[in-house]
Structures are given as C-alpha cells and as structure tokens.
Motif scaffolding. Structure first.
Motif, PDB file in Angstrom:
ATOM      1  N   HIS A 193       0.920  -1.335  -0.125  1.00  5.03           N
ATOM      2  CA  HIS A 193      -0.120  -0.031   0.094  1.00  5.03           C
ATOM      3  C   HIS A 193       1.205   1.049  -0.199  1.00  5.03           C
ATOM      4  O   HIS A 193       1.517   1.606   1.022  1.00  5.03           O
ATOM      5  CB  HIS A 193      -0.470   0.169   0.885  1.00  5.03           C
ATOM      6  CG  HIS A 193      -1.876   0.940   0.899  1.00  5.03           C
ATOM      7  ND1 HIS A 193      -1.322   2.568   1.336  1.00  5.03           N
ATOM      8  CD2 HIS A 193      -3.259   0.906   1.048  1.00  5.03           C
ATOM      9  CE1 HIS A 193      -3.033   3.076   1.128  1.00  5.03           C
ATOM     10  NE2 HIS A 193      -3.578   2.270   0.685  1.00  5.03           N
ATOM     11  N   GLY A 194       1.068   1.621  -1.217  1.00  2.00           N
ATOM     12  CA  GLY A 194       1.222   3.537  -0.850  1.00  2.00           C
ATOM     13  C   GLY A 194       1.216   4.119  -0.890  1.00  2.00           C
ATOM     14  O   GLY A 194       1.560   5.670  -1.446  1.00  2.00           O
ATOM     15  N   GLY A 195      -0.209   4.607  -0.714  1.00  2.00           N
ATOM     16  CA  GLY A 195      -0.819   5.841  -0.295  1.00  2.00           C
ATOM     17  C   GLY A 195      -1.599   6.347  -1.563  1.00  2.00           C
ATOM     18  O   GLY A 195      -2.378   5.868  -2.481  1.00  2.00           O
ATOM     19  N   GLU A 196      -2.684   6.720  -1.148  1.00  2.00           N
ATOM     20  CA  GLU A 196      -3.751   6.896  -2.014  1.00  2.00           C
ATOM     21  C   GLU A 196      -2.829   8.110  -2.846  1.00  2.00           C
ATOM     22  O   GLU A 196      -2.033   8.422  -2.670  1.00  2.00           O
ATOM     23  CB  GLU A 196      -5.312   7.616  -1.661  1.00  2.00           C
ATOM     24  CG  GLU A 196      -5.676   6.598  -0.588  1.00  2.00           C
ATOM     25  CD  GLU A 196      -7.132   7.016  -0.408  1.00  2.00           C
ATOM     26  OE1 GLU A 196      -7.376   7.817  -1.053  1.00  2.00           O
ATOM     27  OE2 GLU A 196      -7.569   6.443   0.308  1.00  2.00           O
ATOM     28  N   SER A 197      -3.541   8.167  -4.751  1.00  2.00           N
ATOM     29  CA  SER A 197      -2.791   8.917  -5.641  1.00  2.00           C
ATOM     30  C   SER A 197      -3.966   9.656  -6.386  1.00  2.00           C
ATOM     31  O   SER A 197      -5.863   9.151  -6.019  1.00  2.00           O
ATOM     32  CB  SER A 197      -2.360   7.964  -6.151  1.00  2.00           C
ATOM     33  OG  SER A 197      -3.404   7.432  -6.949  1.00  2.00           O
ATOM     34  N   ALA A 198      -3.678  10.016  -7.660  1.00  2.00           N
ATOM     35  CA  ALA A 198      -4.760  10.334  -8.140  1.00  2.00           C
ATOM     36  C   ALA A 198      -5.486   9.132  -8.902  1.00  2.00           C
ATOM     37  O   ALA A 198      -4.606   8.651 -10.091  1.00  2.00           O
ATOM     38  CB  ALA A 198      -4.449  11.696  -8.944  1.00  2.00           C
ATOM     39  N   PRO A 199      -6.851   9.455  -9.523  1.00  2.00           N
ATOM     40  CA  PRO A 199      -6.920   8.304 -10.337  1.00  2.00           C
ATOM     41  C   PRO A 199      -6.417   7.987 -12.097  1.00  2.00           C
ATOM     42  O   PRO A 199      -7.005   7.254 -12.277  1.00  2.00           O
ATOM     43  CB  PRO A 199      -8.545   8.994 -10.612  1.00  2.00           C
ATOM     44  CG  PRO A 199      -8.957  10.500 -10.879  1.00  2.00           C
ATOM     45  CD  PRO A 199      -7.630  10.833  -9.523  1.00  2.00           C
TER      46      PRO A 199
ATOM     47  N   SER B  81       1.824   1.370 -11.171  1.00  2.00           N
ATOM     48  CA  SER B  81       0.842   0.418 -10.551  1.00  2.00           C
ATOM     49  C   SER B  81      -0.086   1.427  -9.626  1.00  2.00           C
ATOM     50  O   SER B  81       0.780   1.523  -8.014  1.00  2.00           O
ATOM     51  CB  SER B  81       1.969  -0.710 -10.669  1.00  2.00           C
ATOM     52  OG  SER B  81       2.441  -1.372 -11.581  1.00  2.00           O
ATOM     53  N   ARG B  82      -1.042   0.432  -9.718  1.00  2.00           N
ATOM     54  CA  ARG B  82      -1.948   1.262  -9.454  1.00  2.00           C
ATOM     55  C   ARG B  82      -3.336  -0.003  -9.144  1.00  2.00           C
ATOM     56  O   ARG B  82      -3.789  -0.428 -10.115  1.00  2.00           O
ATOM     57  CB  ARG B  82      -2.220   2.217  -8.962  1.00  2.00           C
ATOM     58  CG  ARG B  82      -3.129   3.050 -10.289  1.00  2.00           C
ATOM     59  CD  ARG B  82      -3.442   4.534 -10.083  1.00  2.00           C
ATOM     60  NE  ARG B  82      -3.306   5.324 -11.772  1.00  2.00           N
ATOM     61  CZ  ARG B  82      -4.925   4.581 -12.581  1.00  2.00           C
ATOM     62  NH1 ARG B  82      -5.659   4.551 -12.059  1.00  2.00           N
ATOM     63  NH2 ARG B  82      -4.203   5.095 -14.120  1.00  2.00           N
ATOM     64  N   ALA B  83      -4.108   0.536  -7.750  1.00  2.00           N
ATOM     65  CA  ALA B  83      -4.928  -0.059  -7.454  1.00  2.00           C
ATOM     66  C   ALA B  83      -6.352   0.768  -8.102  1.00  2.00           C
ATOM     67  O   ALA B  83      -6.373   2.096  -6.877  1.00  2.00           O
ATOM     68  CB  ALA B  83      -5.973  -0.914  -6.656  1.00  2.00           C
ATOM     69  N   GLY B  84      -7.370   0.595  -8.912  1.00  2.00           N
ATOM     70  CA  GLY B  84      -8.331   2.182  -8.744  1.00  2.00           C
ATOM     71  C   GLY B  84      -8.232   2.973  -9.757  1.00  2.00           C
ATOM     72  O   GLY B  84      -7.056   3.014 -10.443  1.00  2.00           O
ATOM     73  N   GLY B  85      -9.290   4.052  -9.658  1.00  2.00           N
ATOM     74  CA  GLY B  85      -8.885   5.100 -10.330  1.00  2.00           C
ATOM     75  C   GLY B  85     -10.116   4.951 -12.147  1.00  2.00           C
ATOM     76  O   GLY B  85     -10.015   3.814 -11.994  1.00  2.00           O
ATOM     77  N   LEU B  86      -9.027   5.184 -12.496  1.00  2.00           N
ATOM     78  CA  LEU B  86      -8.951   5.711 -14.686  1.00  2.00           C
ATOM     79  C   LEU B  86      -8.578   4.381 -14.933  1.00  2.00           C
ATOM     80  O   LEU B  86      -6.986   5.069 -14.649  1.00  2.00           O
ATOM     81  CB  LEU B  86      -9.896   6.929 -14.749  1.00  2.00           C
ATOM     82  CG  LEU B  86     -10.823   6.992 -14.412  1.00  2.00           C
ATOM     83  CD1 LEU B  86     -10.469   9.084 -15.224  1.00  2.00           C
ATOM     84  CD2 LEU B  86     -12.326   6.970 -15.098  1.00  2.00           C
ATOM     85  N   PRO B  87      -8.678   3.625 -15.963  1.00  2.00           N
ATOM     86  CA  PRO B  87      -7.836   3.111 -17.297  1.00  2.00           C
ATOM     87  C   PRO B  87      -7.191   4.297 -17.674  1.00  2.00           C
ATOM     88  O   PRO B  87      -7.658   5.235 -18.040  1.00  2.00           O
ATOM     89  CB  PRO B  87      -8.468   1.794 -17.528  1.00  2.00           C
ATOM     90  CG  PRO B  87     -10.246   2.559 -17.438  1.00  2.00           C
ATOM     91  CD  PRO B  87      -9.797   3.553 -15.613  1.00  2.00           C
ATOM     92  N   LEU B  88      -5.827   3.628 -17.600  1.00  2.00           N
ATOM     93  CA  LEU B  88      -5.370   4.544 -19.088  1.00  2.00           C
ATOM     94  C   LEU B  88      -5.036   3.782 -20.565  1.00  2.00           C
ATOM     95  O   LEU B  88      -4.411   2.582 -19.964  1.00  2.00           O
ATOM     96  CB  LEU B  88      -3.843   5.083 -18.280  1.00  2.00           C
ATOM     97  CG  LEU B  88      -3.555   5.931 -17.583  1.00  2.00           C
ATOM     98  CD1 LEU B  88      -2.163   6.148 -17.497  1.00  2.00           C
ATOM     99  CD2 LEU B  88      -4.575   7.635 -17.524  1.00  2.00           C
TER     100      LEU B  88
ATOM    101  N   VAL C  39      -5.562   3.958  -4.646  1.00  2.00           N
ATOM    102  CA  VAL C  39      -4.061   2.777  -3.992  1.00  2.00           C
ATOM    103  C   VAL C  39      -3.304   2.774  -4.855  1.00  2.00           C
ATOM    104  O   VAL C  39      -3.026   1.744  -5.678  1.00  2.00           O
ATOM    105  CB  VAL C  39      -3.960   2.159  -2.841  1.00  2.00           C
ATOM    106  CG1 VAL C  39      -3.601   1.372  -2.438  1.00  2.00           C
ATOM    107  CG2 VAL C  39      -5.748   2.684  -2.205  1.00  2.00           C
ATOM    108  N   VAL C  40      -2.217   3.486  -4.529  1.00  2.00           N
ATOM    109  CA  VAL C  40      -0.353   3.020  -5.726  1.00  2.00           C
ATOM    110  C   VAL C  40       0.382   1.230  -5.021  1.00  2.00           C
ATOM    111  O   VAL C  40      -0.031   1.096  -3.553  1.00  2.00           O
ATOM    112  CB  VAL C  40       0.705   4.424  -5.351  1.00  2.00           C
ATOM    113  CG1 VAL C  40       1.642   3.689  -5.782  1.00  2.00           C
ATOM    114  CG2 VAL C  40       0.124   5.412  -5.084  1.00  2.00           C
ATOM    115  N   LEU C  41       0.710   0.692  -5.897  1.00  2.00           N
ATOM    116  CA  LEU C  41       0.488  -0.376  -5.295  1.00  2.00           C
ATOM    117  C   LEU C  41       2.041  -0.448  -5.450  1.00  2.00           C
ATOM    118  O   LEU C  41       2.825  -0.451  -7.003  1.00  2.00           O
ATOM    119  CB  LEU C  41       0.370  -1.244  -6.559  1.00  2.00           C
ATOM    120  CG  LEU C  41      -1.424  -1.856  -6.525  1.00  2.00           C
ATOM    121  CD1 LEU C  41      -1.385  -2.400  -7.396  1.00  2.00           C
ATOM    122  CD2 LEU C  41      -1.673  -2.551  -5.677  1.00  2.00           C
ATOM    123  N   ALA C  42       3.155   0.128  -4.532  1.00  2.00           N
ATOM    124  CA  ALA C  42       4.414   0.280  -4.815  1.00  2.00           C
ATOM    125  C   ALA C  42       5.263  -0.807  -4.476  1.00  2.00           C
ATOM    126  O   ALA C  42       4.760  -2.257  -3.722  1.00  2.00           O
ATOM    127  CB  ALA C  42       4.752   1.212  -3.183  1.00  2.00           C
ATOM    128  N   ALA C  43       5.958  -1.392  -5.109  1.00  2.00           N
ATOM    129  CA  ALA C  43       6.373  -2.466  -5.529  1.00  2.00           C
ATOM    130  C   ALA C  43       8.083  -2.673  -3.894  1.00  2.00           C
ATOM    131  O   ALA C  43       8.723  -1.381  -4.889  1.00  2.00           O
ATOM    132  CB  ALA C  43       7.253  -2.880  -7.195  1.00  2.00           C
TER     133      ALA C  43
END
Length: 190
Positions: free
Chosen positions: A7-13, A18-25, A104-108
C-alpha cells in the motif's frame, strides 16, 4: 525473487504508476469492456506498469457472483496489454459499477527469495499493507490454473497476484500475459 506490492498511499485517479482503482489509461479507440453475461460495463480494478507496457484489469461487479467473474475466459472479466506510450484516461461509461471507491498506489518492494504466502518470513512488513506481488510464482489458494493464451495456446506468463484490492471473495486474483501475442488474462480464487 519476490516483489511485494505494498500500500503506497492514495493517489490521483490517473497517476501513471501501478495502482488499484482510478481510471484506466488506454490507447485511442479503446472501448470499455462489457460483461458477456449481464452486458453491463465492467469495473476497473488495476493498472500494472511494466515499463514498456501496462496491463489493465477489469471485472464485472454489476451482480457479484452471478457473472463468473472469477474465470479467465467466461466473459465476466477482461485484461489488456497496452504499450506504455500514448495512453490517456478512458471515457467513463454512464452506467454500471465501473470504479473502485479509491485509488491506491501499488508500491513494488523487492523481498528476496521469500515466497508469497510465507507471511511469517516477511519480517518488518505489516501484512495488512501487502496488496499482492509482482512476478515470481503465484501462490495458489486452490489448484494451479495458469491460463493458456487464446492466440497461441501456450501457457501464459505470471505477472501479478492481487490481494484485498477488490471483491475477490476473500481470496487472491492472478494476472497473466502472453507477451508475443500481446494477450492478457485474469482470474481469482478464494
């Protein structure tokens, strides 16, 4: 080598990490995937950045459990491989359960030779902050289910395992690709 996704904290969509959620690019001309069973727009689950390309994962959540969203080829989920360059945020469908509640950022974090599922060996990492793994070997909850590529019929390569980022019935989700065919697949087990 196991690389944990923390869990790398929340981020802009639309953050291009790498992230879970937001809008797909997505590339130009992208059409939001629809569930084969209920014909509703699927929910965007994850954006997995692999440097040269990204893998985008979608799953039907319109009637959870009724559209076989856990199967890799039943039509209740989709995964795509896109080149990393030239992507922009997708247009959001007007209806359906299309977005997760947060981004949520998926921090490797490389973690040596410890296998996923061996939480007692993670040491100082808080197990609640682990949201999956990138690469390595899948930690199957049930039987091994590596999908075959729809293009070449060869077993696909393991990309990531996701835990607790969406409704996987309390289990894990698995993402695979066939790099030569530019195909991706997604499934989950509980």
């Amino acid at each position: 080598m196991t690389t944990l996704l923390l869990h790398g904290g929340e981020s802009a969509p639309t953050t291009p990490v790498s992230r879970a959620g937001g809008l797909p690019l997505v590339p130009a001309g992208f059409v939001w995937p629809l569930c084969v069973e209920c014909e509703g727009a699927m929910q965007f689950i994850a954006h997995l950045d692999r440097g040269k390309d990204v893998v985008s994962v979608f799953m039907c959540q319109n009637d959870p459990g009724l559209c076989q969203e856990w199967e890799p080829s039943a039509g209740g989920n989709r995964a795509f491989v896109f080149p990393a360059e030239g992507l922009s945020p997708a247009a959001l469908p007007a209806e359906g359960e299309t977005l997760l509640g947060r981004t949520v950022v998926l921090a490797a974090r490389p973690f040596g030779s410890v296998r996923y599922g061996e939480e007692e060996a993670w040491g100082p990492v808080d197990g609640r902050s682990v949201l999956g793994q990138l690469g390595g070997e899948p930690y199957w909850l049930q039987n091994e289910e590596t999908p075959d590529c729809a293009g070449c019929a060869q077993p696909m390569g393991f990309v990531a395992q996701l835990d607790e980022v969406a409704n996987f019935g309390g289990g894990y989700a698995y993402v695979f690709t066939c790099d030569p065919c530019r195909e991706a697949a997604f499934l989950w087990q509980c």
